[in-house]
Design a protein around this motif. Structure first.
Motif, PDB file in Angstrom:
ATOM      1  N   LEU A   1       0.755  -1.341  -0.167  1.00 15.04           N
ATOM      2  CA  LEU A   1      -0.060  -0.178  -0.056  1.00 15.04           C
ATOM      3  C   LEU A   1       0.882   1.014   0.005  1.00 15.04           C
ATOM      4  O   LEU A   1       0.382   2.192  -0.050  1.00 15.04           O
ATOM      5  N   ASN A   2       1.961   1.131   0.030  1.00 13.17           N
ATOM      6  CA  ASN A   2       3.177   2.232   0.184  1.00 13.17           C
ATOM      7  C   ASN A   2       3.972   2.160  -1.328  1.00 13.17           C
ATOM      8  O   ASN A   2       4.298   1.305  -1.827  1.00 13.17           O
ATOM      9  N   VAL A   3       3.873   3.532  -1.715  1.00 15.75           N
ATOM     10  CA  VAL A   3       4.682   3.708  -3.071  1.00 15.75           C
ATOM     11  C   VAL A   3       6.316   3.113  -2.967  1.00 15.75           C
ATOM     12  O   VAL A   3       6.467   2.423  -3.817  1.00 15.75           O
ATOM     13  N   ALA A   4       6.740   3.569  -1.909  1.00 10.65           N
ATOM     14  CA  ALA A   4       8.369   2.897  -1.917  1.00 10.65           C
ATOM     15  C   ALA A   4       8.208   1.530  -1.649  1.00 10.65           C
ATOM     16  O   ALA A   4       9.190   0.647  -2.467  1.00 10.65           O
ATOM     17  N   GLY A   5       7.241   0.915  -1.186  1.00  9.32           N
ATOM     18  CA  GLY A   5       7.096  -0.508  -0.841  1.00  9.32           C
ATOM     19  C   GLY A   5       6.744  -1.173  -2.393  1.00  9.32           C
ATOM     20  O   GLY A   5       7.257  -2.301  -2.767  1.00  9.32           O
ATOM     21  N   VAL A   6       5.710  -0.697  -3.046  1.00  9.32           N
ATOM     22  CA  VAL A   6       5.351  -1.285  -4.333  1.00  9.32           C
ATOM     23  C   VAL A   6       6.438  -1.472  -5.362  1.00  9.32           C
ATOM     24  O   VAL A   6       6.656  -2.411  -5.912  1.00  9.32           O
ATOM     25  N   SER A   7       7.304  -0.050  -5.608  1.00 11.65           N
ATOM     26  CA  SER A   7       8.152  -0.200  -6.520  1.00 11.65           C
ATOM     27  C   SER A   7       9.340  -1.298  -5.832  1.00 11.65           C
ATOM     28  O   SER A   7       9.939  -2.170  -6.610  1.00 11.65           O
ATOM     29  N   ALA A   8       9.521  -1.400  -4.642  1.00  8.55           N
ATOM     30  CA  ALA A   8      10.573  -2.309  -4.041  1.00  8.55           C
ATOM     31  C   ALA A   8      10.054  -3.752  -4.301  1.00  8.55           C
ATOM     32  O   ALA A   8      10.855  -4.679  -4.523  1.00  8.55           O
ATOM     33  N   LEU A   9       8.798  -3.938  -4.096  1.00  8.35           N
ATOM     34  CA  LEU A   9       8.285  -5.117  -4.352  1.00  8.35           C
ATOM     35  C   LEU A   9       8.318  -5.743  -5.756  1.00  8.35           C
ATOM     36  O   LEU A   9       8.733  -7.024  -6.242  1.00  8.35           O
ATOM     37  N   ALA A  10       8.246  -4.654  -6.678  1.00  6.97           N
ATOM     38  CA  ALA A  10       8.460  -5.042  -8.177  1.00  6.97           C
ATOM     39  C   ALA A  10       9.753  -5.435  -8.472  1.00  6.97           C
ATOM     40  O   ALA A  10      10.008  -6.387  -9.200  1.00  6.97           O
ATOM     41  N   MET A  11      10.626  -4.795  -7.993  1.00  3.41           N
ATOM     42  CA  MET A  11      12.174  -5.191  -8.016  1.00  3.41           C
ATOM     43  C   MET A  11      12.385  -6.619  -7.373  1.00  3.41           C
ATOM     44  O   MET A  11      13.219  -7.344  -8.019  1.00  3.41           O
ATOM     45  N   TYR A  12      12.105  -6.695  -6.065  1.00 10.60           N
ATOM     46  CA  TYR A  12      12.289  -7.864  -5.305  1.00 10.60           C
ATOM     47  C   TYR A  12      11.769  -9.226  -6.116  1.00 10.60           C
ATOM     48  O   TYR A  12      12.374 -10.285  -5.956  1.00 10.60           O
ATOM     49  N   GLU A  13      10.647  -8.927  -6.898  1.00 11.71           N
ATOM     50  CA  GLU A  13      10.224 -10.156  -7.656  1.00 11.71           C
ATOM     51  C   GLU A  13      11.082 -10.595  -8.660  1.00 11.71           C
ATOM     52  O   GLU A  13      11.113 -11.531  -9.249  1.00 11.71           O
ATOM     53  N   ALA A  14      11.933  -9.531  -9.130  1.00  7.90           N
ATOM     54  CA  ALA A  14      12.858  -9.858 -10.351  1.00  7.90           C
ATOM     55  C   ALA A  14      14.034 -10.385 -10.062  1.00  7.90           C
ATOM     56  O   ALA A  14      14.724 -10.693 -10.831  1.00  7.90           O
ATOM     57  N   ILE A  15      14.344 -10.236  -8.652  1.00  8.89           N
ATOM     58  CA  ILE A  15      15.600 -10.951  -8.233  1.00  8.89           C
ATOM     59  C   ILE A  15      15.459 -12.204  -7.482  1.00  8.89           C
ATOM     60  O   ILE A  15      14.312 -12.311  -6.869  1.00  8.89           O
ATOM     61  N   ASP A  16      16.602 -12.797  -7.294  1.00  4.92           N
ATOM     62  CA  ASP A  16      16.405 -14.149  -6.731  1.00  4.92           C
ATOM     63  C   ASP A  16      17.263 -14.191  -5.428  1.00  4.92           C
ATOM     64  O   ASP A  16      18.669 -14.559  -5.708  1.00  4.92           O
TER      65      ASP A  16
END
Lengths: 306, 306
Positions: free
Chosen positions: A59-74
């Motif tokens: 629900l947080n802008v910084a969180g959502v962008s972080a999650l988008a990147m987190y999903e792309a890394i392993d």
């Protein structure tokens, strides 16, 4: 390195003639953030100061962008994010963009920079979309790349770095009124006169040329918006009065920062930028509207480690 | 010096995204002209070869621009003008602009260059207006300045010289059909979608940046016209077929030259420009439409003494 402190700058989108495509980066206003590698997997927002924003990552802008990147890394670890917010949400100087950019920039630094700035913009755009309900990059691009940027296209994402003349300073006033995003959007025309569109793209081409050649007179001559400003300026009290005053004081140009309510100017030299600040103050101090004013050089670096 | 021989070049206006503002100058196609100081006051057109055009100065494009300049100077002699026209009127590669520019350039040289190129454009615009019924400078500017130009505004007249990357060649086909100016204008929309206008000014800004940085890929990515081409291309037989073929052959971009019917391409390197010529030939040679094809480097000098 397991922890990093970041300065994530405020930005001005549109830059008069370049609605939806141009932007530039500020130096003296921005958020501080801390990003930290932690054992617990996932994205965890652990501290927010300055404004009341949600701690849930999704629900947080910084969180959502972080999650988008987190999903792309392993990775087998997670990230904590602390946000020390100085840019008021809704001020029109890229508050959500700063949050969206800071988290992905910090994470990228901590894992050895696998992503370039365009890729980071693609993650950050997911966070920006949470705030503005659509994917746009005109604040994200200058926050990440610094200087002046032109978002050539969003799909595919293509960002151009336009040179910044050395002696340019921005003065920005944030009148503390609320403009609803819905209202700010609804007021825009769906269609525009071809003749106005031609003037606008002449100005965009001319501004890009002027920035390449450090031609201050031409910058001044290009900073006109015949498409959006006539509509949106109605939502900002005293806009025309401020514009007239700052141009008379020597500003190169004046327009709405992003979708407002902030009003930006570009100026040649710090002295003029400070005089413009006084001109703005003298108008708004006679009203009952609270305001902040920032004077800033162009930040050619963008988001950075503190 | 009492007599001067001039090469007045053909030009391409609009350049895909830059409707009404961008243009570039050709090297291998143009008119030859002679301008001569004579005792008899006034402007006298004494020879016209190539096409059937009026000898009365006030009815001839070269004559009208010459008269506009003649009225601005105080001399006790006159000028004779000979026109050896190679650019077909109505071809869409600046035939009238070449005539309008040649006479004022020649006169200016003969009287010691009192006028700069912008001032010459202001005289030439009067001749151009005779041909096109409105004052525009998107062919005049590249003919006078050479290279790529951006007409920032007509009133006041402000022309920007944009750098030309070294390895750019144009290939232009002129299908010999007649498009009535009235039809070519009537087909343009008076209003355009804001989203299309945004794409167009992103492309204009991007093309100017690409020319400054000699970024051929970005030139390619910027040469799109979402505003005018969808309408005017309907008036040019086989336009879409030609466009597809030349892009497949490696052209950086393809569009309508001016208001047509000529179709221009920009290419990296002479070899590609020549291949594009073959691709164009192979399409039009299957039709019953006569055509000319020109391959040319960018003429960075513009109109010149022969």
């Amino acid at each position: 390195m397991n922890e990093i402190k970041i300065f994530s700058p405020a930005t001005v989108a549109n830059v008069a003639c370049g609605f939806d495509v141009l932007g530039f980066c500020l130096d003296s206003v921005g958020d501080d953030m801390v990003v930290r590698k932690v054992e617990k997997k996932g994205i965890h927002i652990t501290r927010i100061e300055g404004f009341d924003l949600p701690y849930e990552a999704e629900l947080n802008v910084a969180g959502v962008s972080a999650l988008a990147m987190y999903e792309a890394i392993d990775v087998d670890f997670g990230f904590e994010i602390e946000i020390y917010k100085n840019i008021k949400p809704g001020s029109g100087i890229g508050s959500s963009a700063a949050s969206a950019v800071g988290s992905v920039f910090g994470m990228n630094e901590l894992i050895g920079r696998p992503f370039n700035k365009t890729q980071l913009t693609a993650f950050a755009i997911k966070g920006e979309a949470l705030a503005s309900k659509c994917e746009h990059a005109d604040n994200l691009a200058p926050a990440l790349f610094g200087g002046f940027t032109l978002v050539k296209s969003v799909k595919p994402l293509k960002i151009l770095e336009i040179p910044s003349p050395e002696d340019i300073y921005a003065t920005i006033i944030h009148p503390q009124i609320e403009i609803k995003t819905s209202e700010s959007r609804a007021i825009l025309p769906k269609e525009v006169a071809l003749t106005d569109a031609i003037s606008q793209w002449a100005n965009v081409g001319s501004l890009v040329h002027a920035l390449h050649t450090s031609d201050y007179e031409l910058i001044k001559d290009s900073l006109h918006d015949v498409i959006v400003e006539p509509h949106r300026s109605q939502l900002i009290p005293h806009f025309n009065e401020v514009k007239t005053a700052v141009l008379n004081t020597g500003a190169l140009g004046c327009g709405i920062s992003g979708s407002g309510p902030s009003i930006f100017t570009l100026n040649k030299g710090l002295e003029t930028a400070n005089k413009v600040k006084e001109a703005m103050e003298s108008i708004y101090s006679k009203t009952d509207i609270d305001f902040d004013i920032h004077v800033s050089p162009i930040n050619t670096e963008g988001v950075k480690i503190k």
